[in-house]
Design an enzyme around this catalytic site. Structure first.
Site: not given
Length: 367
Positions: A165, A193, A218, A241, A265
């Site tokens: 992250k 990400d 990402e 994403d 997702k």
């Protein structure tokens, strides 16, 4: 078979690590998850779970799930839950948008279809394409040396794929990526990400500074256009994403060569019906996927496992065992991690049984 009622439960899911932090200072300490039970006139019940990642990640939030169900539920009573196409059309007619609020209804109907036919969901979603699926571990945003230490610990548990992250200060993120990559084996995969957290000029600085590392980038920026601009500036493999939220968005991204991998997702796109359509489109075009959801517990983890197990291994970049992040069990029979992998149950439907003592009394009931 007819739907006779919907029971809605709310459950708190505290984190083992205490806090989950991602871009722009966002964090969650206790997740607010919604569990849905659909009852039928034949005695079968279907289950699903939806757990947004707070209210500052996607256009979704925990109270919105339950508010959306309140709008949809009256239109579902008396409907055939096994006619999932009709169920989705009914929901779309009753409530425009808000796919995350419709996702638990769609998933619970799939659970019912599996139970009614005596088949596990992975069979209905295309059949078993692999015995188990590889998992990634998300590493919450902290100081570089702390994140590197955590990666070492999770690698010892069998994980080989890590989602770092970032999306904070550029200099800190560059240090985070270098430190964590150095802590990994050459064969391990690292994804940086940003969760939309960098502006375009910040993302440009980061990809230049990590150009010599083996790392995926990402969702660097908020918009599709900004992110694709960064894609054109780096040779590093690229993941999208948050902006891949509909079938149309996926079609555009494939046509424009906007990414190498997507993060699919399930609740973000409205449930298993649309997730399966997007999965099949990705497979047809050679696009691997991280198959997961925004967050959740045992029921969400089971849903992920079934979709991932029915997807060929070469197209499952990774999946997520969210139930290993929390401290509360809400269903028996859910997948459990073994050496960095998990599998979906061979039992009918999702293969789980809710633990009602953990769920408590329904917060809403519709008849």
């Amino acid at each position: 078979m007819k739907i006779t009622g919907l029971n809605v439960y709310q459950v708190d899911l505290p984190l083992r690590e205490g806090r989950y932090s991602w871009s722009n200072g966002n964090f969650v300490e206790v997740f607010d998850s919604t569990v849905l039970e659909i009852t039928t006139d034949e005695g079968l019940c279907g289950y699903a779970e939806c757990c947004p990642l707070g209210s500052a990640y996607l256009p979704s939030f925990a109270l919105g799930v339950r508010a959306g169900l309140a709008e949809i539920a009256p239109h579902l009573i008396g409907q055939d839950p096994l006619n999932i196409g009709s169920i989705n059309r009914t929901m779309d007619a009753a409530l425009r948008g808000h796919p995350y609020a419709k996702a638990p209804v769609d998933i619970a109907c799939w659970d019912l279809l599996g139970k009614a036919t005596g088949q596990p969901l992975y069979t209905l979603l295309g059949g078993a394409a692999q015995d188990d699926v590889v998992l990634y571990r998300a590493i919450s945003q902290e100081a570089p040396e702390v994140m590197a230490k955590k990666i070492e610990g999770y690698a010892a548990e069998g994980y080989t794929k890590f989602q770092l992250k970032v999306g904070g200060q550029v200099e800190d993120d560059i240090a985070r990526i270098h430190a964590t990559r150095a802590a990994l084996k050459d064969s391990d995969l690292l994804v940086a990400d940003a969760n939309t957290g960098w502006t375009q000029h910040e993302a440009a600085r980061v990809v230049k500074a990590i150009a010599d590392l083996d790392v995926y980038v990402e969702q660097p920026c908020m918009t599709y256009e900004e992110s694709v601009s960064i894609r054109r500036r780096t040779a590093l493999p690229f993941v999208l994403d948050e902006v891949i939220d509909t079938i149309n968005a996926l079609v555009r991204a494939i046509a424009e060569d906007a990414m190498d991998v997507i993060n699919l997702k399930i609740s973000k796109v409205g449930g298993l019906t649309r997730a399966r359509q997007m999965r099949d489109l990705c497979v047809a075009h050679g696009i691997p996927m991280t198959i997961e959801d925004t967050w959740g517990g045992d029921i969400t983890t089971a849903t992920i496992a079934h979709l991932a197990r029915s997807t060929p291994a070469e197209f499952v970049f990774s999946a997520t065992d969210f139930n290993s992040y929390g401290t509360v069990d809400i269903a028996e029979g859910a997948p459990r991690r073994v050496n960095g992998r998990m599998t979906a149950a061979d039992r009918p439907g999702l293969g789980i049984s809710p633990i009602f003592d953990a769920l408590g009394d329904p917060v809403a009931q519709y008849r």
